[in-house]
Design a protein around this motif. Structure first.
Motif, PDB file in Angstrom:
ATOM      1  N   SER A 213      47.188  48.978  37.035  1.00  0.00           N
ATOM      2  CA  SER A 213      46.376  48.222  36.075  1.00  0.00           C
ATOM      3  C   SER A 213      46.657  46.722  36.100  1.00  0.00           C
ATOM      4  CB  SER A 213      46.588  48.770  34.655  1.00  0.00           C
ATOM      5  OG  SER A 213      47.901  48.513  34.195  1.00  0.00           O
ATOM      6  N   PHE A 214      47.715  46.295  36.790  1.00  0.00           N
ATOM      7  CA  PHE A 214      48.000  44.862  36.924  1.00  0.00           C
ATOM      8  C   PHE A 214      47.132  44.211  37.998  1.00  0.00           C
ATOM      9  CE2 PHE A 214      51.690  46.259  34.645  1.00  0.00           C
ATOM     10  CZ  PHE A 214      52.117  45.165  33.926  1.00  0.00           C
ATOM     11  N   ALA A 215      46.444  45.016  38.794  1.00  0.00           N
ATOM     12  CA  ALA A 215      45.633  44.497  39.895  1.00  0.00           C
ATOM     13  C   ALA A 215      44.286  43.962  39.402  1.00  0.00           C
ATOM     14  CB  ALA A 215      45.406  45.592  40.932  1.00  0.00           C
ATOM     15  N   ASP A 216      43.650  43.154  40.241  1.00  0.00           N
ATOM     16  CA  ASP A 216      42.306  42.657  39.947  1.00  0.00           C
ATOM     17  C   ASP A 216      41.263  43.743  40.202  1.00  0.00           C
ATOM     18  OD1 ASP A 216      43.424  40.062  39.572  1.00  0.00           O
ATOM     19  OD2 ASP A 216      43.318  39.722  41.732  1.00  0.00           O
ATOM     20  N   GLU A 217      41.593  44.635  41.136  1.00  0.00           N
ATOM     21  CA  GLU A 217      40.654  45.679  41.540  1.00  0.00           C
ATOM     22  C   GLU A 217      41.442  46.906  41.980  1.00  0.00           C
ATOM     23  OE1 GLU A 217      37.214  46.303  45.007  1.00  0.00           O
ATOM     24  OE2 GLU A 217      37.824  44.295  44.382  1.00  0.00           O
ATOM     25  N   VAL A 218      40.956  48.083  41.619  1.00  0.00           N
ATOM     26  CA  VAL A 218      41.593  49.338  42.026  1.00  0.00           C
ATOM     27  C   VAL A 218      40.622  50.125  42.892  1.00  0.00           C
ATOM     28  CG1 VAL A 218      42.627  51.513  41.266  1.00  0.00           C
ATOM     29  CG2 VAL A 218      43.015  49.427  39.942  1.00  0.00           C
ATOM     30  N   VAL A 231      36.812  47.245  39.004  1.00  0.00           N
ATOM     31  CA  VAL A 231      37.155  45.829  38.923  1.00  0.00           C
ATOM     32  C   VAL A 231      37.654  45.510  37.520  1.00  0.00           C
ATOM     33  CG1 VAL A 231      36.329  43.469  39.208  1.00  0.00           C
ATOM     34  CG2 VAL A 231      35.431  45.290  40.674  1.00  0.00           C
ATOM     35  N   ASN A 232      38.762  44.788  37.447  1.00  0.00           N
ATOM     36  CA  ASN A 232      39.405  44.485  36.174  1.00  0.00           C
ATOM     37  C   ASN A 232      38.816  43.218  35.561  1.00  0.00           C
ATOM     38  OD1 ASN A 232      41.087  44.166  34.018  1.00  0.00           O
ATOM     39  ND2 ASN A 232      42.989  44.131  35.193  1.00  0.00           N
ATOM     40  N   PHE A 239      41.951  48.148  30.614  1.00  0.00           N
ATOM     41  CA  PHE A 239      41.741  48.566  32.005  1.00  0.00           C
ATOM     42  C   PHE A 239      42.580  49.794  32.327  1.00  0.00           C
ATOM     43  CE2 PHE A 239      42.435  47.884  36.692  1.00  0.00           C
ATOM     44  CZ  PHE A 239      41.110  48.140  37.062  1.00  0.00           C
ATOM     45  N   PHE A 240      43.802  49.826  31.812  1.00  0.00           N
ATOM     46  CA  PHE A 240      44.687  50.971  32.003  1.00  0.00           C
ATOM     47  C   PHE A 240      44.051  52.248  31.444  1.00  0.00           C
ATOM     48  CE2 PHE A 240      48.351  53.399  30.056  1.00  0.00           C
ATOM     49  CZ  PHE A 240      48.760  53.983  31.236  1.00  0.00           C
ATOM     50  N   LYS A 241      43.489  52.163  30.241  1.00  0.00           N
ATOM     51  CA  LYS A 241      42.852  53.330  29.629  1.00  0.00           C
ATOM     52  C   LYS A 241      41.636  53.775  30.442  1.00  0.00           C
ATOM     53  CE  LYS A 241      44.327  52.229  24.920  1.00  0.00           C
ATOM     54  NZ  LYS A 241      43.910  51.766  23.563  1.00  0.00           N
ATOM     55  N   MET A 242      40.841  52.805  30.913  1.00  0.00           N
ATOM     56  CA  MET A 242      39.679  53.147  31.725  1.00  0.00           C
ATOM     57  C   MET A 242      40.101  53.797  33.039  1.00  0.00           C
ATOM     58  SD  MET A 242      36.642  50.698  33.221  1.00  0.00           S
ATOM     59  CE  MET A 242      37.620  50.102  34.594  1.00  0.00           C
ATOM     60  N   LEU A 243      41.182  53.289  33.623  1.00  0.00           N
ATOM     61  CA  LEU A 243      41.686  53.836  34.877  1.00  0.00           C
ATOM     62  C   LEU A 243      42.142  55.271  34.686  1.00  0.00           C
ATOM     63  CD1 LEU A 243      42.393  53.352  37.832  1.00  0.00           C
ATOM     64  CD2 LEU A 243      44.524  52.274  37.091  1.00  0.00           C
TER      65      LEU A 243
END
Length: 250
Positions: A213-218, A231-232, A239-243
Motif C-alpha cells: 500500500s506504500f506504492a503508487d501502483e499495485v 493506482v493509489n 488504499f490498503f483497505k481497497m487492496l
C-alpha cells in the motif's frame, strides 16, 4: 518519461521429468506494461504467479522466451554478456529477502563491494558508505558482521549496498518476508525514502498488502498475466483497505 517498457513478454521453462517426457511451464505470458521514471510499483500475486521471474527478467538475470524489455529505450535482449553485467552493476540495485550479505565481510565491506568491483576511487567509496549508513541508521554497525545484526538491520545494510553505485532502478524481492512487523515498517520506510527523496524507481515484490500500500501502483499477477492494476490516488489507509478487498476477491 518511461524508464521501462515491457512488450509482449513471455517466459517458458522446460523441465525433463522422465525419459522422453518434458513439461513446459509458462511463468510469464504476453505481458505488457510501462514504468515511469521515479515511480514506486508493487507486484503481488499468489506463489508461482511469475513475480520473481518478472524481476529476474527486468534485472537481466534471465532472458525472455519471447517479447522485449526496453530500459531507457534500449533492448536488453540485444546487450552482450558484458553489457548486461554493466547494466546490472550500474543501473540496478537488488534487495533480496535473505539479504545476501557475505558473512565473512563486515557490514562496511559488504556495502563497499559493488563499488570496489566497479573500480571506484577509495575516497568516493568511503563517502558513499558513510552517507548511506548514516541515512539508514546503521553507521554504528559498520564494523560488525552480518550475524551480529538483527534482520531489519541486515536488510537496511542490504539497501545501502543496493544504493552504493547510485542505480536508477531498485528491484526488491520480498524484502520484508523474513522480518517482524516493526522491522518491516522500517524497511518499507527506507524504500519509500529512496523513492521520494533520492528519486529512485522502485519495483517491489511482496505478499504483504500493508507493504504494497506504500506504492503508487499495485500490479496483481495471476498465472503469469496481469490481472489488475490498482493506482493509489488516496490516503494510504484507504488504499490498503481497497487492496485487501481486491485480494480477497482475487
Amino acid at each position: 518519461m518511461d524508464l521501462l517498457q515491457i512488450c509482449s513478454l513471455k517466459k517458458k521453462y522446460r523441465k525433463k521429468i522422465s525419459k522422453g517426457t518434458v513439461v513446459e511451464t509458462v511463468a510469464i505470458d504476453k505481458m505488457n506494461f510501462r514504468i515511469e521514471s521515479g515511480s514506486f510499483i508493487s507486484i503481488m500475486g499468489k506463489s508461482g504467479c511469475g513475480k520473481t521471474t518478472l524481476l529476474k527478467l527486468i534485472g537481466g538475470l534471465d532472458t525472455p522466451t519471447e517479447g522485449e524489455i526496453l530500459y531507457k529505450g534500449k533492448l536488453l535482449t540485444k546487450l552482450s554478456h558484458d553489457q548486461l553485467a554493466q547494466y546490472r552493476r550500474e543501473q540496478i540495485g537488488f534487495v533480496f529477502q535473505d539479504y545476501n550479505l557475505m558473512d565473512s565481510l563486515t557490514i562496511k565491506e559488504n556495502i563497499m563491494l559493488p563499488m570496489l568491483l566497479d573500480h571506484k576511487k577509495l575516497k568516493e567509496i568511503e563517502e558513499s558508505v558513510l552517507y548511506y549508513a548514516q541515512r539508514f541508521g546503521i553507521r554504528k554497525h559498520l564494523n560488525k558482521y552480518p550475524g551480529e545484526l538483527s534482520g531489519g538491520e541486515q536488510q537496511r545494510a542490504s539497501i545501502c549496498r543496493a544504493l552504493s553505485n547510485n542505480p536508477k532502478l531498485i528491484l526488491a524481492d520480498e524484502p520484508t518476508g523474513n522480518l517482524d512487523s516493526q522491522s518491516s515498517k522500517e524497511v518499507v520506510r527506507c524504500l519509500k525514502e529512496m523513492n521520494q527523496e533520492l528519486r529512485k524507481t522502485v519495483i517491489l515484490v511482496t505478499h504483504d498488502p500493508y507493504i504494497a500500500s506504500f506504492a503508487d501502483e499495485v500490479i496483481l499477477l495471476k498465472d503469469g498475466l496481469i490481472e489488475r492494476c490498482l493506482v493509489n490516488h488516496m490516503e494510504k489507509d484507504q488504499f490498503f483497505k481497497m487492496l485487501i478487498e481486491h485480494l480477497n476477491a482475487f
